[in-house]
Design a protein around this motif. Structure first.
Motif, PDB file in Angstrom:
ATOM      1  N   TYR A 204       0.875  -1.170   0.000  1.00 30.63           N
ATOM      2  CA  TYR A 204       0.000   0.000   0.000  1.00 30.63           C
ATOM      3  C   TYR A 204       0.914   1.222   0.000  1.00 30.63           C
ATOM      4  N   GLY A 205       1.046   1.869  -1.149  1.00 31.45           N
ATOM      5  CA  GLY A 205       2.008   2.955  -1.288  1.00 31.45           C
ATOM      6  C   GLY A 205       1.530   4.268  -0.696  1.00 31.45           C
ATOM      7  N   PRO A 269      -6.450   0.450  -4.186  1.00 28.91           N
ATOM      8  CA  PRO A 269      -7.221   0.337  -2.943  1.00 28.91           C
ATOM      9  C   PRO A 269      -7.496  -1.112  -2.509  1.00 28.91           C
ATOM     10  N   ARG A 270      -6.817  -2.078  -3.112  1.00 25.79           N
ATOM     11  CA  ARG A 270      -7.072  -3.476  -2.742  1.00 25.79           C
ATOM     12  C   ARG A 270      -6.418  -3.838  -1.411  1.00 25.79           C
ATOM     13  N   PRO A 283     -14.689  -6.798  -2.556  1.00 28.00           N
ATOM     14  CA  PRO A 283     -14.607  -8.192  -3.036  1.00 28.00           C
ATOM     15  C   PRO A 283     -13.251  -8.540  -3.630  1.00 28.00           C
ATOM     16  N   ASP A 284     -12.489  -7.529  -4.104  1.00 19.63           N
ATOM     17  CA  ASP A 284     -11.184  -7.794  -4.707  1.00 19.63           C
ATOM     18  C   ASP A 284     -10.037  -7.559  -3.719  1.00 19.63           C
ATOM     19  N   THR A 285     -10.332  -7.634  -2.434  1.00 16.72           N
ATOM     20  CA  THR A 285      -9.343  -7.363  -1.390  1.00 16.72           C
ATOM     21  C   THR A 285      -8.113  -8.263  -1.535  1.00 16.72           C
ATOM     22  N   VAL A 286      -6.947  -7.643  -1.359  1.00 15.86           N
ATOM     23  CA  VAL A 286      -5.704  -8.393  -1.160  1.00 15.86           C
ATOM     24  C   VAL A 286      -5.398  -8.462   0.334  1.00 15.86           C
TER      25      VAL A 286
END
Length: 317
Positions: A204-205, A269-270, A283-286
């Motif tokens: 997360y940059g 934003p994942r 739903p596409d969370t890392v």
């Protein structure tokens, strides 16, 4: 079978019951998160023994797989070590995090190993109980020479120890994450699959000073093996006393000053912090961070359908 002991160093120590009593270094081998080998039963154990002034290692392991089984097993496209930085007294949290990893779908064609990383365990009660965890789960690493405080060198001790601990079987990538982060392993493996295998810094940059991502948020970030190897030999980090301070910012500083980690990838934003109202799951969370209590972990498991289809049956009195 016999194996040579790794080079000795006072920068790390692996914890096990014998280590507590005899001050010997012991490694417990954790199965990879690649399907059938997720469980923690039948682990091979690498145990130290001393003889004639030397330190040798013997391995007691389950029966070897047949040649056919080995041929059928898919060769991984990538390998990832996930170090979950935690503290000795957080037993319940580690139990939850272990389940969070063990119950996830396998990451296709990826070898992912998880370790819970401590600094020196000085409390005698914690030492005994953490030793039991090591015996049962085989996923404990204890670093020597660092304080149990995130901003006093623990991350540096972890990253600089990994290349020595796993020199015989290097990983493609090394991750540092926390015990309040829910990492979706398959999603992260998919992100890494097409990335370079060298000079990588991913997470997360943060934007700062006109630069898009001079460092990655401490919820979880990945570096390639060569970057971790550089950290283990970079004397300038210690010379500048750059192990002290906010650990995620410090890692970015090391890499920026040395021109390392030039292949940078922002997964925002994942990767994100869970909001106060717990209503911003994706739903596409890392990875989702700030799971500080059981209620938040339960919300994450509910959103990602971890317990879908499971019914609790209550017996009438």
């Amino acid at each position: 079978m016999a194996m040579k002991a790794p080079a000795s160093s006072n920068s790390y120590l692996l914890l096990a019951p014998l280590a507590l009593l005899l001050l010997a270094a012991v490694v417990f081998l954790l199965p990879s998160l690649n399907g059938a080998r997720v469980g923690s039963d039948g682990l091979g154990v690498l145990c130290a023994r001393r003889s004639a002034g030397a330190e040798d290692y013997t391995v007691a392991a389950p029966a070897a797989a047949t040649a056919k089984e080995e041929e059928e097993e898919e060769k991984p496209e990538l390998s990832l070590l996930v170090g979950v930085l935690t503290m000795p007294k957080r037993y319940e949290r580690r139990d939850i995090v272990r389940l969070a990893y063990a119950l996830q779908p396998a990451a296709a064609r990826a070898r992912v190993d998880v370790r819970f990383v401590f600094c020196r365990v000085t409390d005698p009660v914690d030492a005994q109980l953490v030793a039991l965890e090591a015996m049962r789960h085989g996923d404990v690493v204890v670093l020597d020479g660092c304080e149990e405080n995130m901003n006093h060198g623990k991350t540096h001790a972890y990253l600089s120890s990994v290349p020595r601990l796993f020199a015989s079987a290097p990983y493609d990538y090394v991750m540092k994450t926390d015990d309040d982060t829910y990492l979706r392993v398959a999603a992260l493996a998919d992100e890494l699959r097409g990335k370079p295998r060298d000079d990588v810094y991913l997470g997360y940059g943060y934007a700062m000073g006109g630069h898009p991502m001079p460092f990655m948020h401490g919820m979880g970030y990945v570096v390639s093996w060569d970057v971790a190897r550089w950290v283990s030999t970079a004397e300038e980090i210690l010379a500048r006393n750059d192990t002290e301070g906010p650990e995620d910012l410090m890692v970015g500083k090391w890499l920026n000053l040395a021109g390392r980690g030039r292949n940078r990838y922002d997964l925002k934003p994942r990767m994100y912090d869970l909001s106060w109202d717990m209503d911003n799951f994706r739903p596409d969370t890392v990875a989702v961070h700030m799971l500080k209590d059981n209620r938040r972990w339960a919300a994450a498991f509910s959103y990602f359908n971890v317990t879908a289809g499971i019914k609790l049956h209550h017996l009438s009195p």
